[in-house]
Design a protein around this motif. Sequence first.
Motif, short mmCIF file in Angstrom:
data_model
loop_
_atom_site.label_atom_id
_atom_site.label_comp_id
_atom_site.label_asym_id
_atom_site.label_seq_id
_atom_site.Cartn_x
_atom_site.Cartn_y
_atom_site.Cartn_z
N VAL A 45 0.85 -1.19 0.00
CA VAL A 45 0.00 0.00 0.00
C VAL A 45 0.89 1.24 0.00
O VAL A 45 2.06 1.20 0.38
N HIS A 46 0.33 2.36 -0.42
CA HIS A 46 1.12 3.60 -0.53
C HIS A 46 1.22 4.35 0.79
O HIS A 46 2.27 4.93 1.09
N TYR A 47 0.13 4.33 1.56
CA TYR A 47 0.11 5.09 2.83
C TYR A 47 -0.49 4.22 3.94
O TYR A 47 -1.46 3.50 3.72
N ILE A 48 0.10 4.31 5.12
CA ILE A 48 -0.39 3.61 6.30
C ILE A 48 -0.68 4.65 7.37
O ILE A 48 0.24 5.30 7.88
N GLU A 49 -1.93 4.83 7.69
CA GLU A 49 -2.32 5.78 8.73
C GLU A 49 -2.16 5.10 10.09
O GLU A 49 -2.88 4.15 10.42
N GLY A 50 -1.20 5.57 10.88
CA GLY A 50 -0.86 4.89 12.12
C GLY A 50 -1.76 5.20 13.29
O GLY A 50 -1.82 4.43 14.25
#
Length: 536
Positions: A45-50
């Motif tokens: 995936v391009h972005y991982i919202e933590g």
Amino acid sequence: MAGNPDKRVVEIYDTTLRDGTQAAGFVLSVDDKLKVAQRLDHLGVHYIEGGWPGSNPRDKQFFARAGELRLKTAKLVAFGSTHHANRRPENDQNLADLLGAGTDVVTMVGKTWDRHVTIQLGVPLERNLAMIADSVAYLSRHHIQVFFDAEHFFDGLKHNREYTLACLKAAAEGGAKCLVLCDTNGGSLPGQVAEATRLVRQTLPGLAVGVHTHNDAELAVANSLAAVEAGASQVQGTINGVGERCGNANLCSIVAALELKMGLRALPEGRLPLLTDTARFVLELANQQPRPFAPYVGRAAFGHKGGLHISAVEKDPALYEHVSPEAVGNDRRYLISDLAGKAAILRKARDMGLDLADNDPALGRMLEELKAQENKGYVYEAAEASFELLINRVLGREKTYFQLMDFRVHTHKEANNILGCKAPGPVSEATVMVLVDGRVRHTAAVGNGPVNALDRAMRKALLGFYPQLAEMQLVDYKVRVLSSADGTAARVRVLIESSDGRSRWGTVGVSFDVLEASWQALSESIQYKLQQDETS
């Protein structure tokens, strides 16, 4: 579809670690979140919202430990809101926490529905516009890429189009790099989402547009794909669609559809077959059972039960499968039942290494035995190990590793004493007598309930003969009453799932007595384990 570098890329933004954890019963520790993040990066995936570092200690700790991650594909994102109405950006703790998270990308949520601004925030509409612009600009000045989540965008657009679009313009003027249209209440329709996406792209050309949908009308996936068709270049969602209320958009279905149906690039080349394992990993880490009927990644997604279907799939899988299961890392399964016919039985027999011809008389005997057993209440869809043992019995290939001579289970609970003290919970003790190679073993064990006691006693009796049983454990146990009209005299079915750390298998037992049904399933589970170890 892999291998074409000119394909349009849709950025996949995962919010499982933040929005997903708002689902009922879906809980991840900090260690769990780090493991999921690493697996999502491997998926591509391009972005991982933590998480939201300003909202709780767990998310703040996650970002403090984010340096442990070795991300090769994804960028880590911190989530937060616009500054408080009574503060300036430089004095706002929420924005300070976003800066402290140390990420290069921040997603900022802001109100875009006038009703929310006046009722929930309780501020004038113009003040909300300033809060959006000033908050985005403040983070942008710190060289942070800001995505603006336009909360309740579609509801706002219906009620006050001019104001909702003004909120997006304020974010753009502040320096937002992507405007994410949020269907926060989850009630929009695909046509509405597509029309709104086109409107934003025309109103604010040159800015990336994303979509964030919820599943309250069971349209989150459809709405996300409609937005992409209308030009959205980023899709936000969660693995397995977990999330508050009815959940978020399911990235498993979205990613598969983008790549296999729409010819777009969502993951790096060669990563799509990791989808099924990723979906199951996330649920198991959160101590939730994988969802068998989930599209693409569920165990039943490519399961065939009807005899005509199975026969057709054997000739050409495309006759009853919209995509190849291997494309998403899943498997084709032929479900064993009295509806399946000889084709499913033949496939199962061949999977066992039996070289049977299509017209082998044994197939008819197997089918008759299957129908007889299912008429008694046995089911083999989730008990394929029991079915394999059934085939061996019909063919005279069954090997008996042990025989039951006797078992007894005793449960007792002391009543409260005269002083009113509460008695301890009930205590169950099982005694088992088995015969192995002419030798009798008689053992007893105590357990948490009668079935657990019986299971422990069985293992205790057999471990001296079969030490490998020490690595086996029961991972799931289900009881179903087959005829509720018979009340307590009803026949019951017990389904057991076992594992040895390398594989899982299911067995079934049926009886008027739940302990007898449990014994059948437990016994077959052990028989299957010993058989597999011997033949592997």
